[in-house]
Design a protein around this motif. Structure first.
Motif, PDB file in Angstrom:
ATOM      1  N   PHE A 281      41.219  61.194  52.861  1.00 26.69           N
ATOM      2  CA  PHE A 281      40.172  60.578  52.038  1.00 26.69           C
ATOM      3  C   PHE A 281      39.637  59.344  52.757  1.00 26.69           C
ATOM      4  N   ALA A 283      36.250  58.576  52.842  1.00 26.23           N
ATOM      5  CA  ALA A 283      34.918  58.163  52.367  1.00 26.23           C
ATOM      6  C   ALA A 283      34.955  56.752  51.805  1.00 26.23           C
ATOM      7  N   ASP A 287      32.808  52.170  43.996  1.00 29.60           N
ATOM      8  CA  ASP A 287      33.720  52.088  42.844  1.00 29.60           C
ATOM      9  C   ASP A 287      32.953  52.084  41.533  1.00 29.60           C
ATOM     10  N   PRO A 315      35.091  57.743  39.144  1.00 31.79           N
ATOM     11  CA  PRO A 315      36.457  58.244  39.305  1.00 31.79           C
ATOM     12  C   PRO A 315      36.986  57.891  40.690  1.00 31.79           C
ATOM     13  N   ILE A 317      38.669  59.228  43.589  1.00 34.59           N
ATOM     14  CA  ILE A 317      38.905  60.601  44.068  1.00 34.59           C
ATOM     15  C   ILE A 317      40.312  60.726  44.630  1.00 34.59           C
ATOM     16  N   LEU A 318      40.649  59.810  45.528  1.00 32.04           N
ATOM     17  CA  LEU A 318      41.973  59.852  46.168  1.00 32.04           C
ATOM     18  C   LEU A 318      43.086  59.782  45.123  1.00 32.04           C
ATOM     19  N   PHE A 334      42.697  55.603  52.970  1.00 35.88           N
ATOM     20  CA  PHE A 334      42.255  54.473  53.795  1.00 35.88           C
ATOM     21  C   PHE A 334      42.062  53.252  52.910  1.00 35.88           C
ATOM     22  N   LYS A 352      48.435  49.391  48.622  1.00 42.59           N
ATOM     23  CA  LYS A 352      47.446  50.433  48.275  1.00 42.59           C
ATOM     24  C   LYS A 352      48.049  51.825  48.362  1.00 42.59           C
ATOM     25  N   LYS A 356      47.899  54.328  45.139  1.00 36.90           N
ATOM     26  CA  LYS A 356      47.120  55.578  45.174  1.00 36.90           C
ATOM     27  C   LYS A 356      48.010  56.805  45.311  1.00 36.90           C
TER      28      LYS A 356
HETATM   29  O1  C5P Z   1      40.503  51.217  46.194  1.00 36.05           O
HETATM   30  P1  C5P Z   1      39.855  51.348  47.516  1.00 36.05           P
HETATM   31  O2  C5P Z   1      38.388  51.626  47.431  1.00 36.05           O
HETATM   32  O3  C5P Z   1      40.160  50.238  48.477  1.00 36.05           O
HETATM   33  O4  C5P Z   1      40.562  52.630  48.144  1.00 36.05           O
HETATM   34  C1  C5P Z   1      40.195  53.162  49.351  1.00 36.05           C
HETATM   35  C2  C5P Z   1      40.680  54.574  49.450  1.00 36.05           C
HETATM   36  O5  C5P Z   1      40.462  55.258  48.228  1.00 36.05           O
HETATM   37  C3  C5P Z   1      39.946  55.381  50.486  1.00 36.05           C
HETATM   38  O6  C5P Z   1      40.806  56.372  50.980  1.00 36.05           O
HETATM   39  C4  C5P Z   1      38.795  55.964  49.679  1.00 36.05           C
HETATM   40  O7  C5P Z   1      38.295  57.154  50.294  1.00 36.05           O
HETATM   41  C5  C5P Z   1      39.464  56.255  48.363  1.00 36.05           C
HETATM   42  N1  C5P Z   1      38.583  56.149  47.200  1.00 36.05           N
HETATM   43  C6  C5P Z   1      38.252  57.286  46.503  1.00 36.05           C
HETATM   44  N2  C5P Z   1      37.463  57.200  45.384  1.00 36.05           N
HETATM   45  C7  C5P Z   1      37.025  56.001  44.944  1.00 36.05           C
HETATM   46  C8  C5P Z   1      37.363  54.833  45.652  1.00 36.05           C
HETATM   47  C9  C5P Z   1      38.137  54.933  46.779  1.00 36.05           C
HETATM   48  O8  C5P Z   1      38.654  58.377  46.913  1.00 36.05           O
HETATM   49  N3  C5P Z   1      36.264  55.947  43.859  1.00 36.05           N
END
Ligand code: C5P
Length: 411
Positions: A281, A283, A287, A315, A317-318, A334, A352, A356
């Protein structure tokens, strides 16, 4: 050749590639391919057929670093066994462009000219990038030759459809150079991800707030594209959910699903996730999404005192997909952070990863040169579910991707 995600990787240095160049207008493009492999420190030798030498000269290839450059079967005076040379040394043999005549000779197992003899004496991976007139390509005889070569294990790249030099249009154009470049790297890469289906998210999402404006971030998608290409080079099947504009970073062998908004990215990733073995993940997902203030262009005259926009959360995604995974599915996340040093970055990565529920989490600094958004390089702090922790100095994103794939395979 346009800048690609693997064109500065250090992983292929010292490997040996033999380039066969046949007579075609497209053989001027072979020199560009040679340069791109040489940039990776791949040792390239070459053979120009008699027909190719009507279009380009051996000196061009020698000047660009190919060694040796073979010509006719009996022109090569220093080594009487030159027709066997690439066969005993090269790790991959690429014919680009491959002419109809060369394909016919290869299918027959001919050894009457230097190139055919060299292919006959080579039992490693053979990559064919044909270029010819569309009627020649469409002829059953040419098709039968290609089928024979494919049955024997050759890899075909192209040809593409479009305008060809003779003024006709149809299938027969040399494939785009990045496709040929990467096909050779795949043949050189270990196939330690073969059998895996990998999901990658990459790039920035765009959240519109009126009919023409959006909320986003400067992510280029390079890190995610590096991961997607790396997994594919190492044998995986890859599906990539791409934020705005980054599907073009990927070769055609990767299934790319282009999305714009975070919610679209979430839905596409969620639908693919159950069929995959690994999720990466990368991307930069928004947020929050602005609450849209209309589908038309918002006029500034309507807000002379300034504009306030409300946001709703998207949402994660990760986090959502990691929470709903099968135990065998591996997850890489990431984090783009601002941290004063690598140890503080590592602490943020640790936090993190746990939040996650990722197996591996790589954090990079957005406030450092040579790292983060848009940069071809990155410096990361990486941590995993078993407590292994490392900080990696600045290096090409393709190399970071390679090391992260290797790390995931150990879990
Ligand atoms: O919480 P943060 O944005 O720092 O987290 C970063 C990680 O979470 C990345 O791997 C990013 O692709 C994923 N992410 C996600 N969906 C979101 C926000 C972050 O998959 N809405």
């Amino acid at each position: 050749m346009t800048r690609g995600v693997f064109d500065r990787s250090t992983r292929f240095g010292g490997r040996r590639l033999h380039l066969g160049v046949c007579g075609s207008v497209a053989c001027c493009k072979s020199a560009e391919l040679l340069r791109s492999w040489r940039k990776l420190d791949i040792h390239v030798s070459a053979t120009l057929t008699d027909a190719a030498q009507h279009f380009v000269k051996p000196l061009l290839f020698e000047s660009l670093g190919a060694f040796p450059v073979y010509e006719g079967m009996f022109d090569f005076r220093t080594d009487v066994f030159a027709h066997l040379e690439p066969g005993s040394r090269a790790d991959v043999f690429v014919l680009a462009p491959a002419s109809a005549d060369a394909l016919s000779r290869l299918a027959q197992g001919a050894a009457s000219d230097m190139l055919s003899a060299q292919v006959l004496a080579f039992d490693g991976p053979l990559i064919l990038a044909p270029a010819m007139n569309p009627r020649m390509w469409g002829n059953k005889a040419a098709k039968a030759n290609v089928d024979t070569l494919l049955e024997r294990g050759a890899v075909l790249v192209g040809p593409d459809s479009g305008d060809v030099a003779c003024g006709e249009a149809g299938q027969g154009r040399l494939a785009p150079l990045p496709e040929i470049f990467l096909a050779a790297l795949r043949a050189l890469a270990p196939q330690d991800m073969a059998g895996l289906h990998v999901l990658v998210t990459l790039g920035a999402t765009r959240e519109p707030w009126d009919g023409m404006r959006y909320w986003s971030n400067p992510s280029s998608g390079l890190m995610g594209a590096g991961l997607a290409v790396c997994a594919w080079l190492r044998g995986a099947r890859v599906t990539a959910v791409c934020g705005s504009g980054c599907a073009s970073l990927l070769p055609r062998a990767i299934t790319a699903c282009g999305v714009s908004r975070a919610r679209e990215m979430f839905e596409a990733a969620r639908d693919i996730w159950p069929q995959t073995d690994m999720g990466m993940f990368a991307a930069a997902v928004a947020d929050f999404s602005p609450v849209e203030i209309g589908a038309r262009k918002f006029k500034k005259s309507l807000a002379p005192e300034g504009l306030s926009i409300a946001f709703t959360p998207n949402p994660d995604i990760l986090a959502t997909l990691a929470a709903t995974r099968r135990p065998s599915q591996k997850v890489l996340g990431f984090a783009a952070e601002s941290a004063p040093d690598m140890q503080s970055l590592l602490a943020l990565a640790r936090e993190k990863r746990a939040d996650k529920m990722a197996d591996v989490l790589a954090a990079n600094c957005i406030n450092r040169q040579g790292s983060g958004f848009g940069s071809p390089t990155n410096a990361v702090a990486v941590t995993d579910v078993r407590g292994r922790e490392e900080t990696w100095p600045e290096q090409d994103k393709a190399d970071i991707a390679w090391n992260l794939c290797s790390w995931l395979l150990t879990l």
